[in-house]
Design an enzyme around this catalytic site. Structure first.
Site, PDB file in Angstrom:
ATOM      1  N   ASP A 112      51.345   5.205 125.217  1.00 21.84           N
ATOM      2  CA  ASP A 112      49.970   5.679 124.996  1.00 21.84           C
ATOM      3  C   ASP A 112      48.972   4.533 124.849  1.00 21.84           C
ATOM      4  O   ASP A 112      47.770   4.774 124.743  1.00 21.84           O
ATOM      5  CB  ASP A 112      49.896   6.569 123.745  1.00 21.84           C
ATOM      6  CG  ASP A 112      50.584   7.887 123.984  1.00 21.84           C
ATOM      7  OD1 ASP A 112      50.797   8.632 123.009  1.00 21.84           O
ATOM      8  OD2 ASP A 112      50.940   8.170 125.140  1.00 21.84           O
ATOM      9  N   LYS A 158      46.602  12.012 115.606  1.00 14.91           N
ATOM     10  CA  LYS A 158      46.653  13.298 116.343  1.00 14.91           C
ATOM     11  C   LYS A 158      48.093  13.738 116.563  1.00 14.91           C
ATOM     12  O   LYS A 158      48.452  14.885 116.287  1.00 14.91           O
ATOM     13  CB  LYS A 158      45.957  13.145 117.686  1.00 14.91           C
ATOM     14  CG  LYS A 158      46.290  14.234 118.704  1.00 14.91           C
ATOM     15  CD  LYS A 158      45.623  14.067 120.029  1.00 14.91           C
ATOM     16  CE  LYS A 158      46.374  13.259 121.031  1.00 14.91           C
ATOM     17  NZ  LYS A 158      47.381  13.964 121.823  1.00 14.91           N
ATOM     18  N   ASN A 159      48.949  12.811 117.023  1.00 17.89           N
ATOM     19  CA  ASN A 159      50.303  13.215 117.410  1.00 17.89           C
ATOM     20  C   ASN A 159      51.242  13.416 116.234  1.00 17.89           C
ATOM     21  O   ASN A 159      52.376  13.849 116.420  1.00 17.89           O
ATOM     22  CB  ASN A 159      50.878  12.213 118.417  1.00 17.89           C
ATOM     23  CG  ASN A 159      50.161  12.331 119.759  1.00 17.89           C
ATOM     24  OD1 ASN A 159      49.415  13.291 119.996  1.00 17.89           O
ATOM     25  ND2 ASN A 159      50.344  11.344 120.622  1.00 17.89           N
ATOM     26  N   CYS A 210      48.190  16.091 129.108  1.00 18.81           N
ATOM     27  CA  CYS A 210      47.760  15.100 130.102  1.00 18.81           C
ATOM     28  C   CYS A 210      48.643  15.184 131.353  1.00 18.81           C
ATOM     29  O   CYS A 210      49.841  15.384 131.272  1.00 18.81           O
ATOM     30  CB  CYS A 210      47.838  13.695 129.521  1.00 18.81           C
ATOM     31  SG  CYS A 210      46.644  13.475 128.217  1.00 18.81           S
ATOM     32  N   ARG A 224      56.236  17.324 133.303  1.00 13.33           N
ATOM     33  CA  ARG A 224      56.560  17.169 131.880  1.00 13.33           C
ATOM     34  C   ARG A 224      57.492  18.310 131.473  1.00 13.33           C
ATOM     35  O   ARG A 224      57.080  19.310 130.918  1.00 13.33           O
ATOM     36  CB  ARG A 224      55.274  17.121 131.046  1.00 13.33           C
ATOM     37  CG  ARG A 224      54.422  15.914 131.434  1.00 13.33           C
ATOM     38  CD  ARG A 224      53.201  15.732 130.593  1.00 13.33           C
ATOM     39  NE  ARG A 224      53.531  15.243 129.254  1.00 13.33           N
ATOM     40  CZ  ARG A 224      52.591  15.007 128.322  1.00 13.33           C
ATOM     41  NH1 ARG A 224      51.318  15.278 128.606  1.00 13.33           N
ATOM     42  NH2 ARG A 224      52.932  14.561 127.131  1.00 13.33           N
ATOM     43  N   ARG A 257      39.704  14.774 123.191  1.00 18.20           N
ATOM     44  CA  ARG A 257      40.946  15.430 122.756  1.00 18.20           C
ATOM     45  C   ARG A 257      41.640  14.589 121.687  1.00 18.20           C
ATOM     46  O   ARG A 257      42.343  15.103 120.829  1.00 18.20           O
ATOM     47  CB  ARG A 257      41.908  15.620 123.930  1.00 18.20           C
ATOM     48  CG  ARG A 257      41.472  16.660 124.930  1.00 18.20           C
ATOM     49  CD  ARG A 257      42.525  16.868 125.986  1.00 18.20           C
ATOM     50  NE  ARG A 257      43.811  17.149 125.371  1.00 18.20           N
ATOM     51  CZ  ARG A 257      44.963  17.125 126.035  1.00 18.20           C
ATOM     52  NH1 ARG A 257      44.976  16.807 127.313  1.00 18.20           N
ATOM     53  NH2 ARG A 257      46.091  17.415 125.429  1.00 18.20           N
TER      54      ARG A 257
HETATM   55  C1  EPZ Z   1      54.381  12.982 123.246  1.00 17.48           C
HETATM   56  O1  EPZ Z   1      54.481  13.690 124.468  1.00 17.48           O
HETATM   57  C2  EPZ Z   1      52.907  12.667 123.072  1.00 17.48           C
HETATM   58  N1  EPZ Z   1      52.140  13.898 123.013  1.00 17.48           N
HETATM   59  C3  EPZ Z   1      52.387  11.807 124.221  1.00 17.48           C
HETATM   60  O2  EPZ Z   1      51.059  11.404 123.881  1.00 17.48           O
HETATM   61  C4  EPZ Z   1      53.246  10.545 124.320  1.00 17.48           C
HETATM   62  O3  EPZ Z   1      52.858   9.831 125.468  1.00 17.48           O
HETATM   63  C5  EPZ Z   1      54.728  10.905 124.418  1.00 17.48           C
HETATM   64  O4  EPZ Z   1      55.106  11.750 123.304  1.00 17.48           O
HETATM   65  C6  EPZ Z   1      55.620   9.675 124.396  1.00 17.48           C
HETATM   66  O5  EPZ Z   1      55.404   8.952 123.221  1.00 17.48           O
HETATM   67  C7  EPZ Z   1      52.039  14.530 121.822  1.00 17.48           C
HETATM   68  O6  EPZ Z   1      52.572  14.071 120.828  1.00 17.48           O
HETATM   69  C8  EPZ Z   1      51.245  15.790 121.797  1.00 17.48           C
HETATM   70  P1  EPZ Z   1      58.269  12.967 125.483  1.00 17.48           P
HETATM   71  P2  EPZ Z   1      55.899  14.403 124.850  1.00 17.48           P
HETATM   72  O7  EPZ Z   1      58.942  14.273 125.357  1.00 17.48           O
HETATM   73  O8  EPZ Z   1      56.564  14.875 123.626  1.00 17.48           O
HETATM   74  C9  EPZ Z   1      60.653  13.203 129.615  1.00 17.48           C
HETATM   75  C10 EPZ Z   1      48.758  11.124 124.117  1.00 17.48           C
HETATM   76  O9  EPZ Z   1      48.150  10.346 124.870  1.00 17.48           O
HETATM   77  N2  EPZ Z   1      61.156  14.483 129.097  1.00 17.48           N
HETATM   78  O10 EPZ Z   1      58.643  11.857 124.541  1.00 17.48           O
HETATM   79  O11 EPZ Z   1      55.624  15.340 125.949  1.00 17.48           O
HETATM   80  C11 EPZ Z   1      59.175  13.245 129.920  1.00 17.48           C
HETATM   81  O12 EPZ Z   1      58.947  13.751 131.219  1.00 17.48           O
HETATM   82  C12 EPZ Z   1      49.948  11.883 124.650  1.00 17.48           C
HETATM   83  O13 EPZ Z   1      48.489  11.313 122.906  1.00 17.48           O
HETATM   84  C13 EPZ Z   1      62.133  15.160 129.823  1.00 17.48           C
HETATM   85  O14 EPZ Z   1      62.554  14.720 130.881  1.00 17.48           O
HETATM   86  O15 EPZ Z   1      56.698  13.142 125.424  1.00 17.48           O
HETATM   87  C14 EPZ Z   1      58.775  11.803 129.789  1.00 17.48           C
HETATM   88  O16 EPZ Z   1      59.097  11.127 130.984  1.00 17.48           O
HETATM   89  C15 EPZ Z   1      50.138  11.673 126.140  1.00 17.48           C
HETATM   90  N3  EPZ Z   1      62.601  16.332 129.323  1.00 17.48           N
HETATM   91  C16 EPZ Z   1      59.675  11.296 128.665  1.00 17.48           C
HETATM   92  O17 EPZ Z   1      60.766  12.221 128.582  1.00 17.48           O
HETATM   93  C17 EPZ Z   1      62.151  16.870 128.145  1.00 17.48           C
HETATM   94  O18 EPZ Z   1      62.641  17.936 127.742  1.00 17.48           O
HETATM   95  C18 EPZ Z   1      58.988  11.216 127.304  1.00 17.48           C
HETATM   96  O19 EPZ Z   1      58.458  12.482 127.014  1.00 17.48           O
HETATM   97  C19 EPZ Z   1      61.159  16.166 127.424  1.00 17.48           C
HETATM   98  C20 EPZ Z   1      60.678  14.974 127.912  1.00 17.48           C
END
Ligand code: EPZ
Length: 422
Positions: free
Chosen positions: A307, A22-23, A117, A122, A399
């Site tokens: 995840d 999915k991701n 989620c 986020r 999802r």
């Molecule tokens: C992706 O989310 C995935 N979603 C998530 O999977 C996954 O948990 C996550 O990556 C981490 O691997 C999709 O791919 C659609 P991040 P994303 O940006 O991109 C902080 C699932 O279960 N952050 O790597 O939103 C953020 O708050 C889902 O399939 C900032 O602070 O994750 C978090 O603490 C859930 N500023 C950390 O970084 C930003 O601009 C990681 O977030 C961006 C992120």
């Protein structure tokens, strides 16, 4: 209302085939916007987030032609830059990728706030930082994110991500592939789906090197063209079924995986006394003795995947001894613990740490999926528990999991999906 009903205790046995990731599918679907051409995508998982992403593109004027249950042709030659404002974008996190794709294609992106989620705030500050490094301006709007390139269009830039954010790495890649000149992303995310996106974009004529490392270099090109591409297998779906096999004490052959992607999950299961036999494209998971507790810290890839954290929380709930989970990626990803407590799990949460005192066996109960992976954790808990577990919030599980009930039934689980009018 949909419910998953599980009578726990059956050992899972047999073969299971993993769907596409999915991701990886979500950024690649939105990346087709950059080509303005036809792209044929294979091994798409039939899950609501992917189908919704295709619906968003269709609402923007893309032509979507299903060529099979897991394959599609996407033609974005007639795509309009206008995003649908009917709530579709707000139903998933992956729609953030519309920002980078529309900015890269049209030089302007106005996208409603994304969903996803709910485990803490986020933000997208790192995405914005990346766009600004490419010369884009962020316009303050109340109801959407609006980024726009200056008159001269986007230019290459050097981006240092304060956090190895998957989404920010993806969005900067999408905006940079047709920017003028060289872009570098330092402290980039290294997840396999970052590599998959880079491979897709390079098949479309982009010039990306270093994906999978923390330093990605992109040489901007004039334009991209369509291609045919097959999505990688879903490492989180695979890990979920590995945990399910471990929870029930069965023997499951998980087929169509890339074992390297599963390394940390495999290592943790082996620490717990679970057998994992690695073949070229499959993993055989067996458990014949009691589960040992262990400690777990999630972190950005190649660390243990966040995840997979809820699923291991469910597994460790009935492992021997005390286990400690430290969540290293999100602020609060322990909302599932409240639901496991209804099943007599003994878990205390303190900020980003959960301390789990293993119990002999969980008890079936009525529980609610509060997010995608939390829902998967409840399925795992129900498979191992004594008695009947009824799970609501099934839409959240759908999802990211294609036919989880059907796949588990084939492995011998006593599980069914009920859809009642109430
Ligand atoms: C992706 O989310 C995935 N979603 C998530 O999977 C996954 O948990 C996550 O990556 C981490 O691997 C999709 O791919 C659609 P991040 P994303 O940006 O991109 C902080 C699932 O279960 N952050 O790597 O939103 C953020 O708050 C889902 O399939 C900032 O602070 O994750 C978090 O603490 C859930 N500023 C950390 O970084 C930003 O601009 C990681 O977030 C961006 C992120």
């Amino acid at each position: 209302m949909k419910k998953i009903i599980i009578n726990g205790g059956n050992k899972l046995k047999g073969d299971i085939y993993v769907s596409g990731m999915k991701n990886a599918a979500l950024p690649i679907i939105f990346a087709t916007i950059l080509t303005g051409d036809m792209c044929s995508i294979e091994n798409l998982p039939d899950v609501t987030d992917v189908n919704l992403s295709l619906d968003i593109l269709a609402a923007m004027g893309a032509e979507i032609r299903r060529t099979g249950s897991t394959s599609v042709i996407i033609d974005t030659s007639k795509l309009s830059p206008e995003c649908p404002d009917n709530g579709m974008v707000g139903r998933l996190r992956g729609s953030t990728y519309l920002l980078g794709a529309l900015l890269g294609r049209f030089g302007d992106a106005k996208v409603g706030f994304s969903g996803g989620c709910n485990f803490g705030v986020r933000p997208i500050d790192q995405h914005i930082k990346g766009f600004q490094a490419l010369g884009a301006d962020v316009l303050n709007e109340d109801d959407c994110n609006h980024v726009t390139a200056g008159a001269g269009g986007l230019h290459g830039g050097s981006v240092y991500l304060d956090i190895a954010s998957v989404g920010a790495t993806i969005n900067v890649m999408l905006a940079a592939v047709t920017a003028r000149g060289r872009t570098t992303i330092d402290n980039a995310a290294r997840e396999p789906h970052i590599v998959d996106l880079a491979n897709f974009l390079n098949m479309c004529g982009a010039r990306i090197t270093g994906a999978g490392t923390s330093f990605i270099k992109i040489m901007g090109v004039e334009e991209l063209h369509g291609c045919s591409y097959t999505i990688i297998p879903d490492m989180i779906e695979a890990g979920t079924y590995m945990a399910a096999a471990a929870a029930t004490g069965g023997r499951v052959n998980i087929k169509g995986v890339i074992p390297k992607h599963m390394e940390t999950v495999t290592a943790k299961l082996q620490e717990m006394g679970v057998g994992v036999d690695e073949k070229d494209e499959s993993l055989i998971v067996t458990r014949s003795s009691a589960l040992n507790g262990t400690n777990l810290k999630t972190f950005f890839y190649p660390g243990f995947p966040t995840d997979m954290q809820p699923q291991f929380g469910a597994l460790l709930a009935s492992a021997s001894g005390t286990s400690v989970i430290t969540e290293g990626v999100f602020d609060s990803r322990f909302r599932y613990v409240e639901e496991l407590a209804k099943m007599k799990a003994d878990i205390t949460v303190d900020g980003r740490t959960a301390t789990i005192n293993g119990v002999e066996r969980l008890c079936g109960a009525e529980v609610k999926a509060v997010d995608l992976r939390a829902g998967a954790a409840l399925v795992i808990a129900g498979l191992a528990a004594e008695g009947t577990t009824v799970i609501t919030g099934v839409e959240l599980i759908e999802r990211g999991y294609n036919d989880i009930v059907g796949k588990l039934r084939k492995l011998g689980a006593d599980i069914r999906l009920e859809d009642t009018e109430e």
